[in-house]
Enzyme design. Structure first.
Site, mmCIF file in Angstrom:
data_model
loop_
_atom_site.group_PDB
_atom_site.id
_atom_site.type_symbol
_atom_site.label_atom_id
_atom_site.label_comp_id
_atom_site.label_asym_id
_atom_site.label_seq_id
_atom_site.Cartn_x
_atom_site.Cartn_y
_atom_site.Cartn_z
ATOM 1 N N ASP A 1 0.814 -1.214 0.000
ATOM 2 C CA ASP A 1 0.000 0.000 0.000
ATOM 3 C C ASP A 1 0.846 1.261 0.000
ATOM 4 O OD1 ASP A 1 0.935 -0.491 2.546
ATOM 5 O OD2 ASP A 1 -0.972 -0.173 3.567
ATOM 6 N N ASN A 2 1.873 1.333 0.841
ATOM 7 C CA ASN A 2 2.711 2.524 0.864
ATOM 8 C C ASN A 2 3.522 2.668 -0.418
ATOM 9 O OD1 ASN A 2 2.170 3.653 3.535
ATOM 10 N ND2 ASN A 2 3.127 1.813 4.344
#
Length: 281
Positions: free
Chosen positions: A30-31
């Site tokens: 996600d990051n």
């Protein structure tokens, strides 16, 4: 990350109504997708997420080795490194503070406008949930420097926002190792506050921008797919080129550092650091 591993299985393609020739690649976390979706694919760009917890990460071409262990040395999904720092206390602290005072997040702008950097000496260590960076799982929130002149609702709101902000900016300093940042993309709930964005710009010296796309991770995944498709089709491009084409910012929500306040924020951050050392060194 940058190569197709095959195509969709026929049954999966049929279930989702996609062509079976659709390419499949590894993608990323996600990051990592958030970094691509905010244009954080070159050195000097930072993504800072202000949610219930906070993360900050910046693309580097070489690995960042942190002897303190506070920086997570992630690989980027854009052929590089994405050192990341996470703090456990962010918008939750600010929301609980304004609620306790009988106010709402809509009162943040007025409170910030009515106060000065450093909250007249009031320092809030916002460790309501313990803390991950620095590694203080048993820490608790602390107010330092209370006086008859600064113990007001407005200063308390500012001190909460400053405490959260100084904590994550200290993490950014660990990532950058003294190298200045020229551009910071801020996402998450805290990015909705113009006063908070301005504080981050003034305290960091970086121009703060807000992406047009709220779901930066989804956009990053789409850009990564475009990159892989370009390689597979014989028309390669770069992440920087794709980000320049696909990632936009809202100029109305940008914040340029006010250099006249730099010294005040430097002193405020120093008081924050001194309180932290005094309690937990």
């Amino acid at each position: 990350m940058d190569k197709a591993v095959g195509t969709l299985r026929p049954e999966v393609a049929a279930e989702f109504g996609l062509p079976s020739s659709c390419l499949v690649s590894a993608g990323g976390g996600d990051n990592m997708m958030g970094a691509i979706g905010t244009g954080n694919v070159r050195e000097g760009v930072v993504t800072l997420s202000l949610g219930t917890s906070s993360t900050v990460y910046s693309y580097h071409s070489e690995a960042v080795l942190d002897p303190t262990g506070n920086v997570a040395p992630f690989c980027a999904s854009s052929d590089g490194w994405l050192p990341l720092v996470c703090t456990m206390n962010a918008t939750n602290v600010v929301t609980q503070t304004v609620t306790m005072l009988g106010k709402t997040v809509g009162d943040i702008e007025a409170a910030m406008a009515a106060t000065q950097p450093g909250a007249n000496g009031l320092v809030f260590l916002p460790f309501l949930n313990g803390e991950r960076t620095p590694d203080l799982p048993n820490a608790r929130g602390t107010l330092n420097g209370i006086s008859p002149n600064n113990f007001t609702p407005e200063n308390l709101i500012r001190a909460a926002i400053e405490g959260v902000s100084f904590g994550i900016l200290n993490g950014l300093d660990l990532i950058q190792g003294g190298v200045p940042v020229d551009r910071m993309l801020v996402i998450g709930g805290g990015s909705r506050s113009a006063a908070w964005r301005q504080l981050l710009a003034d305290a960091s010296g970086a121009t703060v921008e807000v992406p047009l796309e709220d779901e930066a991770g989804c956009l990053g995944a789409a850009i990564q797919a475009m990159y892989v498709d370009g390689l597979a089709s014989g028309a390669p491009t770069t992440f920087a080129e794709l980000a320049a084409r696909c990632v936009g910012v809202d100029p109305a929500r940008s914040a340029v550092p006010n250099l006249a306040l730099a010294e005040a924020y430097r002193a405020a951050r120093q008081r924050y650091g001194s309180a932290l050392v005094s309690l937990y060194s």
